[in-house]
Write an enzyme that holds these catalytic residues in place. Structure first.
Site, mmCIF file in Angstrom:
data_model
loop_
_atom_site.group_PDB
_atom_site.id
_atom_site.type_symbol
_atom_site.label_atom_id
_atom_site.label_comp_id
_atom_site.label_asym_id
_atom_site.label_seq_id
_atom_site.Cartn_x
_atom_site.Cartn_y
_atom_site.Cartn_z
ATOM 1 N N GLU A 60 -0.632 -9.242 -1.232
ATOM 2 C CA GLU A 60 -2.090 -9.459 -1.183
ATOM 3 C C GLU A 60 -2.699 -9.403 -2.586
ATOM 4 O OE1 GLU A 60 -2.449 -6.445 1.898
ATOM 5 O OE2 GLU A 60 -3.412 -7.926 3.189
ATOM 6 N N ALA A 114 0.865 -1.183 0.000
ATOM 7 C CA ALA A 114 0.000 0.000 0.000
ATOM 8 C C ALA A 114 0.897 1.227 0.000
ATOM 9 C CB ALA A 114 -0.865 -0.017 1.260
ATOM 10 N N GLY A 134 0.495 -5.096 0.774
ATOM 11 C CA GLY A 134 -0.575 -5.068 -0.216
ATOM 12 C C GLY A 134 -0.129 -5.655 -1.550
ATOM 13 N N GLU A 186 3.764 -5.631 7.369
ATOM 14 C CA GLU A 186 2.938 -4.596 8.007
ATOM 15 C C GLU A 186 3.250 -4.376 9.486
ATOM 16 O OE1 GLU A 186 1.887 -6.870 5.914
ATOM 17 O OE2 GLU A 186 0.482 -6.002 4.480
HETATM 18 N N1 CAA Z 1 4.579 3.516 0.168
HETATM 19 C C1 CAA Z 1 5.060 4.731 -0.119
HETATM 20 N N2 CAA Z 1 6.351 4.974 -0.378
HETATM 21 C C2 CAA Z 1 7.186 3.940 -0.349
HETATM 22 C C3 CAA Z 1 6.769 2.641 -0.052
HETATM 23 C C4 CAA Z 1 5.388 2.439 0.214
HETATM 24 N N3 CAA Z 1 4.886 1.231 0.477
HETATM 25 N N4 CAA Z 1 7.825 1.815 -0.094
HETATM 26 C C5 CAA Z 1 8.880 2.572 -0.402
HETATM 27 N N5 CAA Z 1 8.511 3.855 -0.566
HETATM 28 C C6 CAA Z 1 9.347 4.991 -0.960
HETATM 29 C C7 CAA Z 1 10.426 5.294 0.068
HETATM 30 O O1 CAA Z 1 9.935 6.165 1.057
HETATM 31 C C8 CAA Z 1 11.486 5.937 -0.790
HETATM 32 O O2 CAA Z 1 11.078 7.271 -1.021
HETATM 33 P P1 CAA Z 1 12.165 8.450 -1.160
HETATM 34 O O3 CAA Z 1 13.032 8.043 -2.298
HETATM 35 O O4 CAA Z 1 11.328 9.653 -1.403
HETATM 36 O O5 CAA Z 1 12.886 8.488 0.142
HETATM 37 C C9 CAA Z 1 11.375 5.190 -2.112
HETATM 38 O O6 CAA Z 1 10.062 4.598 -2.111
HETATM 39 C C10 CAA Z 1 12.384 4.081 -2.299
HETATM 40 O O7 CAA Z 1 12.353 3.258 -1.156
HETATM 41 P P2 CAA Z 1 13.706 2.728 -0.463
HETATM 42 O O8 CAA Z 1 14.684 3.824 -0.349
HETATM 43 O O9 CAA Z 1 13.291 2.031 0.775
HETATM 44 O O10 CAA Z 1 14.216 1.684 -1.579
HETATM 45 P P3 CAA Z 1 14.862 0.243 -1.408
HETATM 46 O O11 CAA Z 1 15.111 -0.255 -2.762
HETATM 47 O O12 CAA Z 1 15.970 0.300 -0.405
HETATM 48 O O13 CAA Z 1 13.728 -0.686 -0.733
HETATM 49 C C11 CAA Z 1 11.553 -1.657 -0.485
HETATM 50 C C12 CAA Z 1 12.570 -0.966 -1.434
HETATM 51 C C13 CAA Z 1 12.091 -3.025 -0.036
HETATM 52 C C14 CAA Z 1 10.260 -1.819 -1.209
HETATM 53 C C15 CAA Z 1 11.369 -0.783 0.787
HETATM 54 O O14 CAA Z 1 11.084 0.547 0.381
HETATM 55 C C16 CAA Z 1 10.247 -1.204 1.689
HETATM 56 O O15 CAA Z 1 10.430 -2.091 2.507
HETATM 57 N N6 CAA Z 1 9.085 -0.536 1.588
HETATM 58 C C17 CAA Z 1 7.966 -0.763 2.473
HETATM 59 C C18 CAA Z 1 7.223 -2.008 2.109
HETATM 60 C C19 CAA Z 1 6.054 -2.184 3.025
HETATM 61 O O16 CAA Z 1 6.126 -2.031 4.229
HETATM 62 N N7 CAA Z 1 4.909 -2.535 2.434
HETATM 63 C C20 CAA Z 1 3.713 -2.754 3.183
HETATM 64 C C21 CAA Z 1 2.907 -1.495 3.187
HETATM 65 S S1 CAA Z 1 1.541 -1.630 4.245
HETATM 66 C C22 CAA Z 1 0.385 -2.472 3.360
HETATM 67 O O17 CAA Z 1 0.617 -2.881 2.277
HETATM 68 C C23 CAA Z 1 -0.909 -2.625 4.125
HETATM 69 C C24 CAA Z 1 -1.889 -3.488 3.437
HETATM 70 O O18 CAA Z 1 -2.019 -4.643 3.742
HETATM 71 C C25 CAA Z 1 -2.836 -2.931 2.445
#
Ligand code: CAA
Length: 687
Positions: free
Chosen positions: A109, A63, A106, A129
């Protein structure tokens, strides 16, 4: 078609590409785009099947976390995502999810709403999450156990850790691994799938059985002490075995909502973005060149020097390590060997990796290898005179352009820089012990440190797998200046009547990784004592300082390294309360005219935590910290402050800054002027 989602036909398969850089998060427009594409494929006479794939470096990473803040507290669970996923699952043609990079939250999912999942071997999947203080909120806790069983799903949803495509394949989450081009392999798979009947994950029951999750719950309660989301994730997964799919989703949605509106999730989301924010330095010249670091040299092979050397070796950077005497040098090399061997034992690296890393180390009694180093890190004793002499010498042997970094934890960077002819190349790289384990690198800029040296240091932190946070120059910088206040309160509390174990236990129950006095024993009580000697000339008459700590150091009770400090230590290094300490403390109290009394748990927490907040606000007002979040990231990564409380500044904000000011006054202290003005204004540090 939405710009975020593309639709094209390839060999009779509808290929739906998500194009929402950088990580294809499910931002507004993405679910709608996928839904439209699936509907179009269903109606497209030329499409026999569908492949959903991520454009760029990854599948969907989850998400859009930025959207969470916009959901209003008290709102009913939003079911649009559930309907969207059921819409994919109801597609009459097989939908194959093609995964590379990461399918997280998500993202996984969405993938599980497809009829099949294929992935490249390097892909990872997970439900992270809980790391944001929430649980999967789009049927992840209901579809995952249908694919991999209740126990495995509960483990994945409660730990938040991703697993490799290979493990996911073995667990039944992924149907096939694709060697070679993913898109092409997924199309082949989809064409084949089109010859078979479709089955929906939500209709599967074969892996759903009531399983005992007691052992997992016990483990999770211990590992995530104080946090609500991991246990809620287990509850939601467990419900899949006894409820219908629809009931399970409704249960998940209500738990998701409870978590989302909790301060734990606000705190953890703050830390997620904070770790990315600290890398951005406002005011730094955009074109500041980053010096390539191909070779490093370290002065001092003590605990810090050898830990820092281990970090560089782990990053594949050759290191020359200098010590004055053979014995100390050998001890340093032995420590590095132990650090690497322990990584092998834990299965993090292979024995061959460890040997390769060790081969990058050049121990030296002279300064061999220093003249060609791109960076030299000084890790000698914490004494200004000695550090200045060391830097004056390094200046004569380092090549032009080399960065000279000091690992000082408190001393004046400008004074150290002034002992060289290149103050613009001098910077603080404050590592935390054990340096190869702790994630924090506090990067301290001096008055003359160049933008290029700062930019290179921030970049280097990432290479060393650290979170680099920039701090200004003052005694103790950000971390230790605040810690000094916190530790002083802990010692005062003991002088006033609290047992050391009471102070430590209350703070660790609150969420700190360790209590302050146990930290003192680990770091060495003599370290604080020596630093105080260093700054004795600054002491003001009448201002109380932590005398009991000094007394322990004077008695040779340095902490774990001497087997006794605030506690007694046996070979297992477990702290045991020592009546002798009580006697020492009573004497110190008497000398100061302190009448000892009963101390409450509340008083312990208020005095220690509010001292952190008040000093943090002063540091912020002085510009020593760029933003409040920089302080929070330092405290979470370097001082064991619980991430789920957001760091000291976010914690204060969540408690309410006006209330915090009142609580500080109730202790008889003056709230920092910044706290007062924010309490009257926005109530937020970053407004
Ligand atoms: N939403 C919004 N922005 C996100 C994001 C997300 N889910 N994931 C990453 N970003 C953004 C980061 O903030 C970063 O932004 P900036 O460049 O402006 O700082 C950019 O994307 C790149 O991210 P990283 O620097 O972290 O890049 P990376 O290659 O080192 O890692 C990644 C990539 C493994 C995807 C890591 O970003 C990550 O772990 N992201 C979070 C994933 C997550 O927690 N997903 C679950 C979300 S909650 C959900 O999905 C609830 C549900 O059930 C519906």
């Amino acid at each position: 078609m939405s710009e975020l989602v593309r639709y094209e036909l390839d060999r009779g398969v509808a290929v739906v590409t998500i194009d929402n850089p950088p990580v294809n998060a499910l931002s507004p427009g993405v679910p709608e785009g996928i839904q439209t594409a699936i509907e179009r494929a269903a109606a497209d006479a030329e499409a026999r099947a569908v492949v959903v794939i991520g454009g760029g470096r990854t599948f969907i990473a989850g998400a859009d976390i930025r959207e969470f803040g916009k959901i209003v507290s008290g709102e009913k669970p939003r079911l649009a995502l559930y309907r969207f996923l059921e819409g994919i699952e109801d597609c009459p043609k097989p939908v194959v999810m093609a995964i590379h990079g990461t399918a997280l939250g998500g993202g996984l999912e969405v993938a599980m709403a497809g009829h099949y999942r294929v992935a490249v071997a390097t892909a990872q999947v997970g439900q992270p999450e809980v790391k944001l203080g929430i649980i999967p909120g789009a049927a992840g806790t209901q579809r995952l156990p249908r694919l991999c069983g209740v126990t495995k799903a509960a483990e994945l949803c409660s730990s938040g850790d991703p697993i490799s495509a290979l493990e996911a394949h073995q667990a039944g989450i992924i149907d096939a691994l694709i060697a070679g081009d993913l898109r092409s392999g997924a199309i082949d798979f989809a064409l084949d799938a089109a010859t078979r009947p479709i089955s929906k994950v939500r209709d599967r029951h074969d892996k759903l059985a009531q399983e005992s999750l007691l052992a997992l719950r016990t483990r999770v309660s211990k590992k995530f002490r104080g946090q609500t989301a991991p246990l809620a994730a287990i509850d939601a997964v467990e419900a899949a075995a006894s409820l219908t799919f629809a009931e399970g989703c409704a249960f998940e949605a209500s738990l998701f909502n409870d978590c989302l509106f909790s301060s734990q999730s606000k705190a953890l989301i703050h830390i997620f973005f904070g770790e990315r924010t600290v890398a951005k330095i406002p005011g730094l010249a955009k074109d500041a060149p980053i010096t390539p670091i191909a070779q490093a040299a370290i002065v001092g092979a003590g605990t810090m020097g050898s830990g820092i050397a281990t970090c560089y070796l782990n990053a594949g950077i050759p290191v020359a390590l200098q010590e004055a005497g053979q014995e100390a040098l050998d001890a340093g090399v032995a420590r590095i060997r132990r650090n690497l061997a322990s990584a092998v034992e834990k299965g993090r690296i292979t024995a061959a990796d460890a040997e390769k890393r060790l081969a990058l180390l050049s121990p030296t009694l002279t300064y061999e290898g220093f003249a060609t180093a791109d960076i030299i890190i000084e890790a000698v004793f914490e004494n200004l005179e000695l550090k200045m002499q060391t830097f004056a010498h390094l200046d004569t042997i380092a090549k032009p352009g080399a960065i000279l970094a000091t690992n000082t934890s408190t001393l004046n960077i400008d004074a150290i820089a002034a002992s060289t002819r290149r103050p613009s190349q001098v910077i603080g790289h404050h590592f935390f012990s054990p340096a190869h384990v702790m994630r924090l690198l506090e990067i301290v800029r001096g008055r003359e440190t160049s933008d290029s040296v700062i930019a290179t240091s921030m970049d280097l932190a990432k290479r060393l797998k650290k979170v680099g946070v920039l701090a200004g120059n003052c005694r103790g910088f950000i971390g230790n200046r605040m810690f000094h206040e916190y530790m002083s309160q802990a010692v005062f509390l003991v002088e006033e009547g609290a047992e050391p174990s009471f102070v430590d236990d209350e703070l660790s129950k609150w969420g700190m990784a360790m209590g302050p006095l146990a930290v003192g024993d680990l770091a060495g009580i003599d370290v604080g004592w020596r630093i105080r000697q260093e700054f004795k000339h600054l002491e003001q008459p009448g201002v109380r300082y932590a005398k009991a700590g000094d007394r322990l150091a004077e008695l040779g009770r340095y902490g774990q390294k001497t087997g006794k400090g605030w506690y007694l230590y046996g070979p297992d290094r477990k702290p045991v309360p020592d009546p002798e300490v009580t006697a020492i403390v009573e004497t110190v109290a008497r000398e100061q005219g302190i009448t000892r009394r009963a101390i409450s748990s509340d008083e312990v927490l208020e005095r220690t935590l509010l001292s952190l907040v008040n000093e943090g606000a002063k540091i912020l007002a002085e510009g020593i910290a760029l933003r409040a979040v920089d302080i929070d990231i330092i405290y979470v990564n370097g001082y064991g402050f619980p991430a789920w409380r957001g760091g000291p500044m976010k914690w204060a904000e969540l408690e309410g800054l006006a209330a915090i000011c009142d609580r500080i006054r109730a202790l008889g202290w003056q709230p920092a002027p910044l706290l007062l003005s924010l309490a009257e204004g926005s109530g937020k540090f970053d407004a």
